[in-house]
Design a protein around this motif. Structure first.
Motif, mmCIF file in Angstrom:
data_model
loop_
_atom_site.group_PDB
_atom_site.id
_atom_site.type_symbol
_atom_site.label_atom_id
_atom_site.label_comp_id
_atom_site.label_asym_id
_atom_site.label_seq_id
_atom_site.Cartn_x
_atom_site.Cartn_y
_atom_site.Cartn_z
ATOM 1 N N PRO A 76 -47.351 -29.238 -49.424
ATOM 2 C CA PRO A 76 -47.448 -28.654 -48.081
ATOM 3 C C PRO A 76 -48.776 -28.935 -47.365
ATOM 4 C CG PRO A 76 -46.683 -27.011 -49.648
ATOM 5 C CD PRO A 76 -47.042 -28.222 -50.423
ATOM 6 N N ARG B 285 -41.896 -27.393 -43.567
ATOM 7 C CA ARG B 285 -40.746 -27.116 -44.434
ATOM 8 C C ARG B 285 -39.678 -28.192 -44.281
ATOM 9 N NH1 ARG B 285 -35.897 -25.159 -43.375
ATOM 10 N NH2 ARG B 285 -36.494 -24.555 -41.272
ATOM 11 N N ARG B 286 -39.352 -28.530 -43.054
ATOM 12 C CA ARG B 286 -38.309 -29.531 -42.810
ATOM 13 C C ARG B 286 -38.702 -30.905 -43.358
ATOM 14 N NH1 ARG B 286 -34.261 -27.715 -39.331
ATOM 15 N NH2 ARG B 286 -34.827 -25.793 -38.261
ATOM 16 N N VAL C 197 -43.312 -22.712 -48.222
ATOM 17 C CA VAL C 197 -43.773 -22.781 -46.838
ATOM 18 C C VAL C 197 -42.954 -21.823 -45.973
ATOM 19 C CG1 VAL C 197 -44.106 -24.304 -44.862
ATOM 20 C CG2 VAL C 197 -44.514 -25.159 -47.157
ATOM 21 N N SER C 198 -41.658 -21.703 -46.262
ATOM 22 C CA SER C 198 -40.811 -20.769 -45.508
ATOM 23 C C SER C 198 -41.276 -19.335 -45.690
ATOM 24 C CB SER C 198 -39.353 -20.869 -45.968
ATOM 25 O OG SER C 198 -38.806 -22.091 -45.612
ATOM 26 N N GLN D 248 -38.311 -30.880 -47.082
ATOM 27 C CA GLN D 248 -36.905 -30.903 -47.463
ATOM 28 C C GLN D 248 -36.300 -32.295 -47.321
ATOM 29 O OE1 GLN D 248 -35.255 -27.890 -44.931
ATOM 30 N NE2 GLN D 248 -35.510 -26.289 -46.460
ATOM 31 N N GLY E 294 -39.925 -26.874 -49.985
ATOM 32 C CA GLY E 294 -40.261 -26.227 -48.727
ATOM 33 C C GLY E 294 -40.046 -24.723 -48.726
ATOM 34 N N PHE E 295 -39.562 -24.169 -49.824
ATOM 35 C CA PHE E 295 -39.298 -22.727 -49.870
ATOM 36 C C PHE E 295 -40.575 -21.912 -49.731
ATOM 37 C CE2 PHE E 295 -38.749 -18.720 -52.219
ATOM 38 C CZ PHE E 295 -37.744 -18.159 -51.458
ATOM 39 N N ASP F 195 -42.450 -24.299 -39.981
ATOM 40 C CA ASP F 195 -41.083 -24.810 -39.968
ATOM 41 C C ASP F 195 -41.078 -26.338 -40.014
ATOM 42 O OD1 ASP F 195 -38.248 -24.281 -39.831
ATOM 43 O OD2 ASP F 195 -38.304 -25.041 -37.770
#
Length: 130
Positions: free
Chosen positions: A120, A101-102, A42-43, A105, A39-40, A98
């Motif tokens: 993603p 990403r969550r 996407v962050s 993760q 998810g990095f 967000d």
């Protein structure tokens, strides 16, 4: 790790015994050490709309504020209101990133056969279908 620990709280059965245990179990997952960075990307992409809306909207509204030179209560209140509105609007702009990403993760420790999302874009497509 914070996302995974937060989801562990209300389940009744804990999967982790603290931050270090969470990090170790995630690093031992199917992606190894790189599972810690699920998810990095996407962050990083999500920061673009957040900061774009934040700075663009703030600069625009700041210039249109009729009380921008007022050093009294109205000046303070108007500047505070603008800052709050801009922060909320920027949060809405970055919320989809967000969420992706969550979700990415949350699947880091699971075996790949149990993953719900392949990446993603697939995650975003699944969210849109739901």
């Amino acid at each position: 790790s914070r996302t995974r620990l937060a989801s562990d709280v209300g389940t009744g059965k804990r999967d982790f015994n603290g931050l270090s245990d969470c990090l170790m179990k995630t690093a031992r997952g199917p992606k190894g050490f790189f599972g810690l960075y699920n998810g990095f990307g996407v962050s990083v992409v999500g920061i673009i709309p957040y900061r774009g809306v934040y700075f663009g909207l703030y600069d625009t509204l700041k210039e249109q504020n009729p009380y921008k030179k007022d050093r009294g209560v109205m000046g303070i209140i108007s500047k505070f209101a603008i800052a709050q509105f801009v922060a909320i609007a920027a949060g809405y702009a970055s919320y989809p990133f967000d969420t992706v990403r969550r979700r990415l993760q949350m699947q880091s420790e699971k075996p790949k056969a149990e993953w719900l999302y392949s990446g993603p874009l697939n995650c975003l497509a699944v969210i849109r279908r739901e």
